[in-house]
Design a protein around this motif. Structure first.
Motif, short mmCIF file in Angstrom:
data_model
loop_
_atom_site.label_atom_id
_atom_site.label_comp_id
_atom_site.label_asym_id
_atom_site.label_seq_id
_atom_site.Cartn_x
_atom_site.Cartn_y
_atom_site.Cartn_z
N ASP A 126 0.81 -1.23 0.00
CA ASP A 126 0.00 0.00 0.00
C ASP A 126 0.84 1.28 0.00
OD1 ASP A 126 -2.44 -1.24 -0.09
OD2 ASP A 126 -2.89 -1.04 2.05
N CYS A 127 2.16 1.18 0.09
CA CYS A 127 2.99 2.37 0.28
C CYS A 127 2.93 3.32 -0.91
CB CYS A 127 4.44 1.96 0.52
SG CYS A 127 4.72 1.14 2.09
N VAL A 128 2.93 4.60 -0.61
CA VAL A 128 3.00 5.66 -1.61
C VAL A 128 3.93 6.75 -1.08
CG1 VAL A 128 1.74 7.51 -2.77
CG2 VAL A 128 0.69 5.26 -2.55
N PHE A 129 4.88 7.17 -1.90
CA PHE A 129 5.81 8.23 -1.49
C PHE A 129 5.76 9.44 -2.42
CE2 PHE A 129 7.64 4.19 -0.04
CZ PHE A 129 7.75 4.44 1.31
N GLY A 130 5.04 9.30 -3.53
CA GLY A 130 4.92 10.40 -4.47
C GLY A 130 3.47 10.82 -4.62
N ILE A 131 3.04 11.05 -5.85
CA ILE A 131 1.68 11.55 -6.07
C ILE A 131 0.76 10.52 -6.71
CG2 ILE A 131 2.47 13.95 -6.27
CD1 ILE A 131 2.27 13.67 -9.30
N GLU A 132 1.32 9.40 -7.20
CA GLU A 132 0.51 8.37 -7.85
C GLU A 132 0.11 7.29 -6.85
OE1 GLU A 132 -0.71 8.39 -10.78
OE2 GLU A 132 0.35 10.14 -11.58
N HIS A 133 -1.16 6.91 -6.90
CA HIS A 133 -1.68 5.89 -5.99
C HIS A 133 -2.08 4.61 -6.70
CE1 HIS A 133 -1.82 9.47 -3.50
NE2 HIS A 133 -2.07 8.72 -2.44
N ASP A 134 -1.90 4.57 -8.02
CA ASP A 134 -2.23 3.38 -8.80
C ASP A 134 -1.12 3.13 -9.81
OD1 ASP A 134 -5.48 4.66 -8.68
OD2 ASP A 134 -4.90 2.77 -7.76
N PRO A 135 -0.74 1.87 -9.99
CA PRO A 135 0.34 1.55 -10.93
C PRO A 135 -0.13 1.59 -12.37
CG PRO A 135 -0.54 -0.46 -9.99
CD PRO A 135 -1.25 0.66 -9.31
N ASN A 194 2.58 -6.11 2.10
CA ASN A 194 3.49 -5.18 2.76
C ASN A 194 2.76 -3.91 3.22
OD1 ASN A 194 6.19 -4.03 3.44
ND2 ASN A 194 5.59 -2.54 1.88
N GLU A 195 2.87 -3.61 4.49
CA GLU A 195 2.36 -2.38 5.11
C GLU A 195 0.94 -2.01 4.66
OE1 GLU A 195 5.25 0.76 5.28
OE2 GLU A 195 6.68 -0.51 6.35
N PRO A 196 -0.01 -2.93 4.86
CA PRO A 196 -1.40 -2.58 4.56
C PRO A 196 -1.82 -1.37 5.40
CG PRO A 196 -1.26 -4.60 5.87
CD PRO A 196 0.13 -4.28 5.43
N THR A 197 -2.64 -0.53 4.83
CA THR A 197 -3.17 0.73 5.41
C THR A 197 -2.24 1.91 5.18
OG1 THR A 197 -2.31 0.70 7.70
CG2 THR A 197 -4.31 -0.58 7.26
N ASN A 198 -1.01 1.70 4.72
CA ASN A 198 -0.08 2.80 4.51
C ASN A 198 -0.54 3.63 3.30
OD1 ASN A 198 2.11 4.47 4.82
ND2 ASN A 198 3.63 2.82 4.83
N GLY A 199 0.06 4.80 3.14
CA GLY A 199 -0.27 5.66 2.01
C GLY A 199 -1.61 6.35 2.14
N GLY A 200 -2.17 6.38 3.36
CA GLY A 200 -3.42 7.09 3.60
C GLY A 200 -4.67 6.23 3.51
N LEU A 201 -4.52 4.92 3.27
CA LEU A 201 -5.69 4.07 3.12
C LEU A 201 -6.39 3.77 4.45
CD1 LEU A 201 -4.67 1.51 0.38
CD2 LEU A 201 -6.69 2.95 0.37
N GLY A 202 -5.61 3.62 5.50
CA GLY A 202 -6.20 3.29 6.79
C GLY A 202 -6.97 1.98 6.75
N SER A 203 -8.04 1.91 7.52
CA SER A 203 -8.80 0.66 7.65
C SER A 203 -9.48 0.23 6.36
CB SER A 203 -9.84 0.80 8.76
OG SER A 203 -10.75 1.83 8.47
N PHE A 206 -8.54 -3.20 5.19
CA PHE A 206 -8.85 -4.41 5.95
C PHE A 206 -9.64 -5.45 5.15
CE2 PHE A 206 -8.65 -2.19 10.39
CZ PHE A 206 -7.28 -2.04 10.23
N PRO A 207 -10.70 -5.07 4.42
CA PRO A 207 -11.47 -6.11 3.71
C PRO A 207 -10.62 -6.90 2.72
CG PRO A 207 -12.77 -4.10 3.87
CD PRO A 207 -11.39 -3.76 4.35
N LEU A 208 -9.80 -6.22 1.92
CA LEU A 208 -8.96 -6.94 0.97
C LEU A 208 -7.91 -7.77 1.70
CD1 LEU A 208 -8.08 -7.65 -1.88
CD2 LEU A 208 -6.66 -5.59 -1.90
N LEU A 209 -7.32 -7.22 2.74
CA LEU A 209 -6.29 -7.94 3.49
C LEU A 209 -6.83 -9.27 4.00
CD1 LEU A 209 -3.52 -8.04 4.91
CD2 LEU A 209 -4.55 -6.75 6.80
#
Length: 366
Positions: A126-135, A194-203, A206-209
Motif C-alpha cells: 500500500d505504500c505511496v511516497f509520491g503523487i501516484e496511488h495506482d500503478p 506489505n504495510e497494509p493501510t499505509n499511504g493514507g488508506l487506513g482501515s 482491511f477487507p482486501l487484506l
C-alpha cells in the motif's frame, strides 16, 4: 418447553458454532512452524529492488525487466554473504499478461537460486511516497532528484483496494501466483501484504487484506505465510497475527528499541523474522543491530542493496529543496558497487560465516 428449547439451542451452538470458531485458525500449529524454523539457517538478507528500477512496476514490466542486471546485483549480494531477499510483486504487470508475469517470476527465482538466495515474495503493497496511488504498466517516470521514492507504485493500487468489485480479479492473481509456486523450494515464506493501510488508506485496506489471507489458505502452500507487523495499529496487528504462521515485523529503531519489540513479539510463542530494518540516522545500524538478530535467533532483511533510481539513500519525506544528508538512510552499495561503508560489509560477511557453522545450527535447534 422453554427450558427444552434453550437446551436444544445450546446443544446446536456447541455442535455447530464452536467447531466453526475452532476451525477459523488455519495457521500452522506452533509445533509445525517451530519444526520448520529449526531446520532453517540464520536468514540474513535484504529488501531488493534493482538499481535500474524506480518502482516495482519497472522491475517486473515486460518493457524493462533486466535479468542480466539482476544477476549481476545478486552476485554482489551472494559475495556479501546475504542469503535471502524480499521483493514486492506487481499485480498490474500480472493483469497485463499473466503468462509473461509467471514466467518472469520463474526466471527471477532461477537467478536467486543461482546465487543461493531464498526469495520472500510480497504479493501486495500500500505504500505511496509520491503523487501516484495506482500503478501503470509500460515505461515509468524518471527520478525526481532529491525526492525519496518519487514514483513508487503500490500493488494493486489504492483504487482497487477500496473497490470490492475488483477483488475477484485480485483473487485470480493470488491463486495463480501462489498456486504456481506453492511447493517451490526457492521461496521460503509468502509475505501476503506489505504495510497494509499505509499511504493514507487506513482501515479501508482491511477487507482486501482479510480476503487475501483467506485465498492464500485455500491454496495451502508448503511454505509458511506471514503479514508484517509494521505500526502500532492494534486492529491491523490483530489481523496480521491471526493470519501469520511465522511472525514478521518491521523495526527501524536502535538496538534497545529492537530488543524491546523482539521481547514483546516472542510472547506469542512463534518464531520471528524481521522483514525491514536499517535506518542509519535513526540508530538502526549493522554494527549494533545485526548481533541482536543473530543472538535472538531472529532472521532479518535490511533495506536495500544497490542505490539507484529510488534514491533510498535519502530519508523518508525528503524533497528536492531539502539539504542532502551527510549519512545515507538505506542501501549497502553505490551504483558502481563500491560499498557505502566497507566496515558494514565485513560485519555482514562475518555473520554469514558464523551462520554456516554447525555450532549455530545446533544452538538454533534447541
Amino acid at each position: 418447553m422453554r427450558k427444552l428449547f434453550y437446551a436444544i439451542t445450546l446443544l446446536l451452538l456447541v455442535q455447530f458454532v464452536c467447531p466453526v470458531i475452532a476451525q477459523t485458525d488455519q495457521r500452522w500449529s506452533k509445533q509445525k512452524i517451530w519444526e520448520w524454523y529449526n531446520k532453517q539457517p540464520f536468514y540474513c538478507g535484504f529488501n531488493y529492488i534493482p538499481a535500474y528500477a524506480i518502482n516495482y512496476t519497472e522491475m517486473w514490466d515486460k518493457t524493462s525487466f533486466d535479468a542480466k542486471a539482476i544477476d549481476t546485483e545478486l552476485a554482489l549480494a551472494e559475495k556479501t554473504g546475504l542469503n535471502c531477499l524480499r521483493a514486492v510483486l506487481q499485480y498490474a504487470v500480472y493483469e497485463d499478461d499473466p503468462e509473461y508475469f509467471l514466467n518472469t517470476l520463474d526466471k527471477f527465482l532461477a537467478i536467486c537460486d543461482k546465487h543461493n538466495i531464498k526469495f520472500m515474495p510480497a504479493l501486495f503493497d500500500d505504500c505511496v511516497f509520491g503523487i501516484e496511488h495506482d500503478p501503470k504498466v509500460g515505461k515509468q517516470p524518471e527520478p525526481l532528484k532529491g525526492w525519496y521514492a518519487w514514483a513508487w507504485s503500490p500493488s494493486p493500487g489504492h483504487s482497487m483496494v477500496v473497490d470490492p468489485t475488483t477483488h475477484s480479479r485480485i483473487e485470480k492473481y493470488v491463486k495463480a501466483v501462489i498456486g504456481r509456486f506453492k511447493d517451490d523450494k526457492r521461496i521460503f515464506i509468502w509475505d501476503l501484504y506489505n504495510e497494509p493501510t499505509n499511504g493514507g488508506l487506513g482501515s479501508a485496506s482491511f477487507p482486501l487484506l482479510k480476503k487475501v489471507a483467506k485465498w492464500a489458505r485455500e491454496i495451502n502452500p508448503s511454505q509458511p505465510i506471514t503479514i508484517d507487523i509494521w505500526n502500532g495499529d492494534k486492529q491491523l496487528n490483530d489481523i496480521a497475527l491471526a493470519n501469520s504462521d511465522i511472525i514478521s515485523f518491521h523495526n527501524y529503531g536502535n538496538k534497545n528499541e529492537l530488543i524491546k519489540q523482539i521481547g514483546e513479539l516472542k510472547t506469542h510463542g512463534r518464531p520471528l523474522i524481521n522483514t525491514e530494518w536499517m535506518n542509519r540516522p535513526n540508530g538502526s545500524v549493522i554494527k549494533d543491530n545485526l548481533a541482536v538478530f543473530y543472538n535472538e535467533k531472529v532472521g532479518c532483511m535490511l533495506w536495500g542493496l544497490v542505490n539507484g533510481k529510488t534514491q533510498t539513500d535519502l530519508p523518508w519525506g525528503h524533497r528536492p529543496a531539502d539539504p542532502i544528508p551527510a549519512v545515507w538512510q538505506h542501501d549497502l552499495f553505490h551504483g558502481d558497487f563500491k560499498p557505502y561503508d566497507p566496515e558494514e560489509i565485513e560485519v555482514l560477511k562475518d555473520f554469514a560465516l558464523k551462520s554456516r557453522n554447525s555450532s549455530y545450527l545446533q544452538e538454533h535447534q534447541k
